[in-house]
Scaffold this active site. Structure first.
Site, PDB file in Angstrom:
ATOM      1  N   GLY A  22      45.624  28.637  45.505  1.00 43.55           N
ATOM      2  CA  GLY A  22      44.080  28.170  45.425  1.00 43.55           C
ATOM      3  C   GLY A  22      44.035  27.708  46.451  1.00 43.55           C
ATOM      4  O   GLY A  22      42.958  26.330  46.347  1.00 43.55           O
TER       5      GLY A  22
ATOM      6  N   HIS B 203      35.999  37.301  49.205  1.00 42.75           N
ATOM      7  CA  HIS B 203      36.884  39.089  48.974  1.00 42.75           C
ATOM      8  C   HIS B 203      37.367  38.925  50.457  1.00 42.75           C
ATOM      9  O   HIS B 203      37.133  38.748  51.487  1.00 42.75           O
ATOM     10  CB  HIS B 203      36.437  39.569  48.973  1.00 42.75           C
ATOM     11  CG  HIS B 203      37.514  41.557  48.899  1.00 42.75           C
ATOM     12  ND1 HIS B 203      38.236  41.737  47.862  1.00 42.75           N
ATOM     13  CD2 HIS B 203      37.299  42.522  49.960  1.00 42.75           C
ATOM     14  CE1 HIS B 203      38.626  42.961  48.340  1.00 42.75           C
ATOM     15  NE2 HIS B 203      37.997  43.249  49.639  1.00 42.75           N
TER      16      HIS B 203
ATOM     17  N   MET C   3      42.486  37.137  39.291  1.00 41.57           N
ATOM     18  CA  MET C   3      42.945  38.654  39.606  1.00 41.57           C
ATOM     19  C   MET C   3      42.754  39.069  38.498  1.00 41.57           C
ATOM     20  O   MET C   3      43.078  40.133  37.715  1.00 41.57           O
ATOM     21  CB  MET C   3      44.820  38.560  39.609  1.00 41.57           C
ATOM     22  CG  MET C   3      44.970  38.249  41.260  1.00 41.57           C
ATOM     23  SD  MET C   3      44.146  38.011  42.274  1.00 41.57           S
ATOM     24  CE  MET C   3      44.441  39.631  42.704  1.00 41.57           C
TER      25      MET C   3
HETATM   26  C1  GRF Z   1      42.465  35.205  48.383  1.00 45.31           C
HETATM   27  O1  GRF Z   1      42.348  36.055  50.023  1.00 45.31           O
HETATM   28  C2  GRF Z   1      40.500  36.108  48.561  1.00 45.31           C
HETATM   29  O2  GRF Z   1      39.952  36.529  49.214  1.00 45.31           O
HETATM   30  C3  GRF Z   1      41.570  36.404  47.332  1.00 45.31           C
HETATM   31  O3  GRF Z   1      41.934  36.130  47.183  1.00 45.31           O
HETATM   32  C4  GRF Z   1      42.481  35.261  47.751  1.00 45.31           C
HETATM   33  C5  GRF Z   1      42.615  34.086  47.575  1.00 45.31           C
HETATM   34  O4  GRF Z   1      43.537  32.975  48.319  1.00 45.31           O
HETATM   35  N1  GRF Z   1      39.660  36.666  46.385  1.00 45.31           N
HETATM   36  P1  GRF Z   1      43.932  31.341  47.401  1.00 45.31           P
HETATM   37  O5  GRF Z   1      44.721  31.772  46.307  1.00 45.31           O
HETATM   38  O6  GRF Z   1      42.635  31.027  47.825  1.00 45.31           O
HETATM   39  O7  GRF Z   1      44.835  30.897  48.599  1.00 45.31           O
END
Ligand code: GRF
Length: 203
Positions: A12, A110, A90
């Site tokens: 997050g 992404h 996810m």
């Molecule tokens: C990020 O790299 C985002 O681009 C991908 O998942 C990751 C999430 O990271 N979709 P976080 O949980 O926001 O630290």
């Protein structure tokens, strides 16, 4: 004020960047709810710290993926969400209701310059391929894996990175800036589609 519903499965840090931007008054928005499918997500701690309501919706409690998706959709509706922000969620969106309930109102970030390197190992794939420039992409979400129309991108020079971890870190810093700036666009204007192209008009 733009009402956000954030969906996160993990750490997050993007969620935190949005929280910070709102608290610093950079963003005229409010996070109405954090939805997570993972009881161990660190995002839950972040939401607690900032008094953001948390809805834990676990896949195992639903007979089908569609039923699971529809529970998330009805939860978002119950908070009157304007914009659905996926931040490290996810899973794919399986129910068609996502798109009728939130037309061009679901975004994802992404960690690569789409359409290059879709999927869950984008930074590793870019590093191993040997590209010198990668980056991050914010896109509208469709039913595919990182296939939705592109809203904004930011490039990151990864030519000096010696590991996949370094690539991740370098891109993540830019993700936080990019996500915030795209959400800001929603607070100041509107989007429409021209074919696959996303067109923005400022109010
Ligand atoms: C990020 O790299 C985002 O681009 C991908 O998942 C990751 C999430 O990271 N979709 P976080 O949980 O926001 O630290």
């Amino acid at each position: 004020m733009l009402k956000l519903g954030v969906i996160a499965s993990g750490h997050g840090s993007n969620f935190q960047a949005i929280i910070n931007a709102i608290e610093n008054k950079e963003l005229d928005a409010k996070i109405e709810v954090l939805i997570t499918d993972n009881p161990d997500a660190y995002s839950i701690q972040r939401a607690k710290k900032h008094s953001i309501p948390i809805e834990l919706i676990e896949r195992k409690n639903f007979p089908t993926r569609i039923a699971f998706d529809e529970k998330i959709i009805s939860t978002l509706k119950s908070y009157s969400i304007d914009l659905v922000v996926l931040a490290g969620y996810m899973r794919l969106l399986k129910s068609q209701k996502w798109f009728s309930e939130f037309p061009i109102r679901i975004i994802n970030i992404h960690p690569a310059l789409l359409p290059s390197f879709p999927g869950t190992h984008a930074q590793k794939d870019a590093f191993e391929y040997g590209v010198k420039i990668s980056g991050c992409t914010v896109h509208f979400v469709d039913e595919g894996l990182d296939t939705g129309p592109i809203i904004a991108q930011r490039s990151v020079d990864i030519s000096d990175c010696v590991s996949e971890e370094e690539v991740k870190k370098k891109i993540l810093v830019q993700e936080h800036h990019l996500y915030k700036s795209v959400i800001k666009m929603f607070t100041k204007g509107s989007f429409r589609m021209e074919g696959r192209r996303v067109v923005y008009t400022q109010d």
